[in-house]
Design a protein around this motif. Sequence first.
Motif, PDB file in Angstrom:
ATOM      1  N   THR A 278      40.280  27.244  36.365  1.00  0.00           N
ATOM      2  CA  THR A 278      39.414  27.165  37.636  1.00  0.00           C
ATOM      3  C   THR A 278      39.176  28.627  38.584  1.00  0.00           C
ATOM      4  N   TYR A 279      40.365  28.775  38.971  1.00  0.00           N
ATOM      5  CA  TYR A 279      40.895  30.443  39.605  1.00  0.00           C
ATOM      6  C   TYR A 279      40.539  31.541  38.724  1.00  0.00           C
ATOM      7  N   CYS A 280      40.306  31.333  37.680  1.00  0.00           N
ATOM      8  CA  CYS A 280      40.384  32.862  36.250  1.00  0.00           C
ATOM      9  C   CYS A 280      38.970  32.545  36.724  1.00  0.00           C
ATOM     10  N   ASN A 281      37.285  31.544  36.893  1.00  0.00           N
ATOM     11  CA  ASN A 281      36.445  31.651  37.044  1.00  0.00           C
ATOM     12  C   ASN A 281      36.117  31.737  38.725  1.00  0.00           C
ATOM     13  N   LEU A 282      36.550  31.776  39.396  1.00  0.00           N
ATOM     14  CA  LEU A 282      36.680  32.176  40.605  1.00  0.00           C
ATOM     15  C   LEU A 282      37.090  33.883  41.114  1.00  0.00           C
ATOM     16  N   MET A 283      37.727  34.190  39.862  1.00  0.00           N
ATOM     17  CA  MET A 283      38.325  35.405  40.345  1.00  0.00           C
ATOM     18  C   MET A 283      37.405  36.231  39.864  1.00  0.00           C
ATOM     19  N   VAL A 284      36.222  36.688  38.753  1.00  0.00           N
ATOM     20  CA  VAL A 284      35.235  36.917  38.442  1.00  0.00           C
ATOM     21  C   VAL A 284      34.541  36.799  38.565  1.00  0.00           C
ATOM     22  N   LYS A 285      33.849  35.890  39.657  1.00  0.00           N
ATOM     23  CA  LYS A 285      32.884  35.007  40.358  1.00  0.00           C
ATOM     24  C   LYS A 285      33.074  35.803  41.559  1.00  0.00           C
ATOM     25  N   ASN A 286      34.255  36.443  41.822  1.00  0.00           N
ATOM     26  CA  ASN A 286      34.726  36.981  43.685  1.00  0.00           C
ATOM     27  C   ASN A 286      33.915  38.646  42.886  1.00  0.00           C
ATOM     28  N   GLY A 287      34.337  38.799  41.789  1.00  0.00           N
ATOM     29  CA  GLY A 287      33.930  40.257  41.268  1.00  0.00           C
ATOM     30  C   GLY A 287      35.070  41.148  41.466  1.00  0.00           C
ATOM     31  N   SER A 288      36.646  40.032  40.858  1.00  0.00           N
ATOM     32  CA  SER A 288      37.752  40.956  40.594  1.00  0.00           C
ATOM     33  C   SER A 288      37.649  42.122  39.412  1.00  0.00           C
ATOM     34  N   ARG A 289      38.181  43.243  39.981  1.00  0.00           N
ATOM     35  CA  ARG A 289      38.188  44.218  38.885  1.00  0.00           C
ATOM     36  C   ARG A 289      39.454  43.769  38.096  1.00  0.00           C
ATOM     37  N   LEU A 290      39.552  43.371  36.559  1.00  0.00           N
ATOM     38  CA  LEU A 290      40.421  43.086  36.294  1.00  0.00           C
ATOM     39  C   LEU A 290      41.602  44.416  35.317  1.00  0.00           C
ATOM     40  N   ASP A 291      42.838  44.008  35.714  1.00  0.00           N
ATOM     41  CA  ASP A 291      43.398  45.749  35.053  1.00  0.00           C
ATOM     42  C   ASP A 291      44.320  44.064  33.851  1.00  0.00           C
ATOM     43  N   SER A 292      45.055  45.169  32.912  1.00  0.00           N
ATOM     44  CA  SER A 292      45.839  44.676  31.688  1.00  0.00           C
ATOM     45  C   SER A 292      47.125  43.207  32.223  1.00  0.00           C
ATOM     46  N   VAL A 293      47.115  43.368  33.388  1.00  0.00           N
ATOM     47  CA  VAL A 293      48.023  42.614  34.117  1.00  0.00           C
ATOM     48  C   VAL A 293      47.022  41.594  34.004  1.00  0.00           C
ATOM     49  N   CYS A 294      45.860  40.880  34.272  1.00  0.00           N
ATOM     50  CA  CYS A 294      45.489  39.831  34.864  1.00  0.00           C
ATOM     51  C   CYS A 294      44.497  39.787  33.170  1.00  0.00           C
TER      52      CYS A 294
END
Length: 462
Positions: A278-294
Amino acid sequence: MGRDPGRWRLPTRLLNICLAALCRGGSLDAAESVLVDAIRLGLPPDVVTYNTLLAAHCRAAGLEAGFAVVGRMREAGVDPDAVTYNSLIAGAARRGLPVHALDLFDEMLRSGIAPDSWSYNALMHCLFRSGHPEDAYRVFADMTEKGIAPCSTTYNTLLDGLFRAGYAMNAYSMFRYLQRSGLPVGIVTYNTMINGLCRSGKVGYARMVLRELGMTEHVPNVVTYTAVMKCCFRYGRFEQGLDTFLSLLDKGYISDVFPYCTVISALVKQGRMEEANTYCNLMVKNGSRLDSVCYNTLIHLRCQEGKLDDAFELVTMMEEGGLESDEYTFAILVNGLCKMGHIEAAEKQLCYMEMRGMQSNVVAYNSVVDALCKSKEVDAAIRLLQCMKLKDDFTYTTLVHGLCRVGRYHMASKFLRICLHEGNSVLASAKRAVISGLRSSGFKNDVRKLRIALNMAKLLRP
């Protein structure tokens, strides 16, 4: 005719601004080219020019690169100043070289250059980070004796250093002294205290400081809340940690992926996969730019769920987005494949990893050794171990247990002695299994050799 010094002051200043911008952007080659062109056109670089390049080279390539710039300065007739030495001391701090930092400080004094507060700050930071808190505190005492006023960075360096040295309550006492004396206590100081107290297990004190922060004019930021959140997760207060994360969301403090990764990792460790998703989907939905750690966190999540196709798809997305998979990525994938019984595919990942120059990824190799031993393919495990550049306690423990499991106690004894000779060790259960197996198989001479090796290892262990 002589040159008018005022004529060149503005162009040199513009040159320095240009070099600083290029260095901040990581374009060191371009900065060097600009300097060469400026000198060719007759524009003289000054100490600020060289200090700008020196600091950038120290960050990018280390202390030797910084010394090379000092050599160029002297050749050009430009004398180093306090900023020059501060950058070199900071470079020594980054590399964990306290002796070099002290030598540079002494050279600075011998050259007649007066240290400023940043010189002392950089030296204290280096000594604290290198495990010399008493020497760092002596530097602080010398600073006050010389009449150099400490700044907020000085106190923050002291507080952080005391926490790292294990003196949490000394840091807390100093923080109270700062407050009583009316000395600068800003958001960075509060964050240092909250983070240090959390790391030291002083959760009650951390919450007290957090409450006090809420009564000041300083606004808690993402660093503050993330420190509290990590503390809650570390000490098993998961619901409090999640509440802190939701507070971050409500207040609009989340500007990067780190808080998301923190909460997702905590949920994964708890086996709460649905919430983590759920939090993964929320992160993507909020437009957070993914880095290698993520990405590595998400890949780990998919592997834990057994969704290997999704995990490899994430690796593809990661690399198409301009990020390279690292050793941690491969360790996750190899471990995931081994857990699902795909040992051959895991070995192919090891080959691909070696092509990328990652032969030192001991975690990934250990996963395959473990999987081969559990499948009773101990000969394949031995061949793999012999190809490994690095081995650790887990490598040998796994192999020794695997050999005992198939009744090959003589071979297990041999690898246990090799392990001890290399300065590694194995779990006590593995030692007991080997000795018991050798006795039951009648290898009395091997039992004697092994006991001698174990006793020698105890004597040689520091």
